[in-house]
Design a protein around this motif. Structure first.
Motif, PDB file in Angstrom:
ATOM      1  N   THR A   1       6.760  -8.679  16.353  1.00 48.50           N
ATOM      2  CA  THR A   1       8.254  -9.373  16.563  1.00 48.50           C
ATOM      3  C   THR A   1       8.227 -10.627  15.906  1.00 48.50           C
ATOM      4  OG1 THR A   1       8.432  -8.220  18.718  1.00 48.50           O
ATOM      5  CG2 THR A   1       9.919  -9.974  18.193  1.00 48.50           C
TER       6      THR A   1
ATOM      7  N   LEU B   1      14.420 -10.599  17.120  1.00 52.45           N
ATOM      8  CA  LEU B   1      14.198 -10.765  15.681  1.00 52.45           C
ATOM      9  C   LEU B   1      15.525 -11.590  15.528  1.00 52.45           C
ATOM     10  CD1 LEU B   1      14.102  -7.106  14.541  1.00 52.45           C
ATOM     11  CD2 LEU B   1      12.253  -9.061  14.727  1.00 52.45           C
TER      12      LEU B   1
ATOM     13  N   LEU C   1      11.768  -2.932  17.946  1.00 53.98           N
ATOM     14  CA  LEU C   1      11.454  -4.006  18.217  1.00 53.98           C
ATOM     15  C   LEU C   1      12.937  -4.854  18.885  1.00 53.98           C
ATOM     16  CD1 LEU C   1       9.461  -5.792  15.285  1.00 53.98           C
ATOM     17  CD2 LEU C   1       8.626  -4.605  17.799  1.00 53.98           C
TER      18      LEU C   1
END
Length: 305
Positions: free
Chosen positions: A80, A202, A197
């Motif tokens: 990540t 993000l 993810l």
């Protein structure tokens, strides 16, 4: 209530229309500020505002709470963090290129925005080739191409003088158009490829990366920091656009090859805002034709879902 639920459950609306609106608003604000304030200052506050707004949105949309921050952003969660940093670097490159083209190369928006907006077409191709998305490829490409032609027509609405047209040079187009085209195309494909993810995580890491890189540029340019809190709003708008796009990918399951061409029609919003709030003449017949093409392109893409 049923109408709200159906709207929020549509990947086309949440992951396509919403990003189109908010990316268009961000483009308008970025254009407005970049000719008045050094571009790295604009991007610095955009990144800060985006990071803060994404933290809030992540709480409501992607389940990031104070008690699981440690798990999501731990040293062991290399994937990540690394993907977020890479996305942040690509995002910074794209935005800085456009900002530099506006501030230093005196690029006209009608020169570079249609090219940069074609990243939706690039993402469609990459999503099919790299991500293996399925569907009627010819139908998809034609629909996305209609939207792109609509954007081209739309940009003709912003009247450019004969002298400006004659003074068009290749460098502003390369820096402000082609580089963002490639960068945004790759960024959007990577964002979709890593949908498993946490999209909020993000986005937060992207914002942090942008803040750090903009401070580095600030030092290298040796320019005084211009404190403009109103620039934070640009970041808030960006965060809403990215969060909507991420939510459209997952959990709504939208295809990047469908959603990104719609989001790429954001000049429709920015041109309308230019006409209403900036002292620039707009040819409304081009606005109408471009809007109709974009509308039919979006409508035809809706059939693919």
């Amino acid at each position: 209530m049923d109408i709200v639920s159906s709207v929020l459950g549509s990947s086309i609306i949440v992951g396509g229309i919403f990003p189109m609106i908010f990316f268009g608003l961000m483009d308008f604000l970025f254009r407005y500020f970049s000719v008045k304030i050094p571009f790295q200052n604009v991007f610095l506050f955009t990144a800060i505002g985006g990071m803060l707004a994404m933290s809030v949105l992540s709480y409501f949309l992607f389940g990031i709470h104070l008690d699981n921050y440690g798990e999501i952003f731990s040293k062991n969660n290399y994937e990540t963090i690394s993907i977020g940093v890479i996305l942040g670097v690509i995002w910074t490159l794209a935005i800085f290129s456009m900002g530099f083209a506006y501030e230093k190369l005196h690029a006209n928006a009608s020169q570079i925005i249609p090219i940069a907006s074609a990243s939706g077409l690039l993402t469609s191709v990459l999503s099919i080739v790299v991500l293996g998305e399925t569907g009627d490829i010819l139908y998809l490409f034609l629909s996305a191409f209609i939207i792109f032609i609509g954007v081209l027509v739309l940009q003709k609405a912003e009247k450019v003088s004969l002298q400006q047209f004659q003074n068009m040079k290749i460098l502003p187009i390369v820096v402000g158009g082609i580089i963002p085209l490639l960068a945004f195309g790759v960024l959007n494909t990577m964002f979709k490829a890593n949908y498993e993810l946490n999209s909020g995580a993000l986005g937060i890491i992207m914002g942090c990366t942008g803040v750090i890189l903009s401070l580095v540029v600030q030092v290298l340019r040796r320019q005084k920091l211009v404190f403009e809190p109103k620039l934070l709003f640009t970041g808030i708008v960006w965060a809403i656009a990215v969060a909507s796009l991420g939510y459209g990918f997952y959990p709504l399951g939208g295809k990047a090859s469908v959603l990104l061409p719609i989001a790429g029609a954001s000049p429709l919003v920015s041109v309308l805002l230019v006409a209403m709030f900036l002292d620039e003449k707009v040819d409304w017949k081009y606005v109408m034709v471009g809007s109709v093409l974009i509308f039919f392109g979006v409508l035809s893409l809706h059939v693919l879902l």
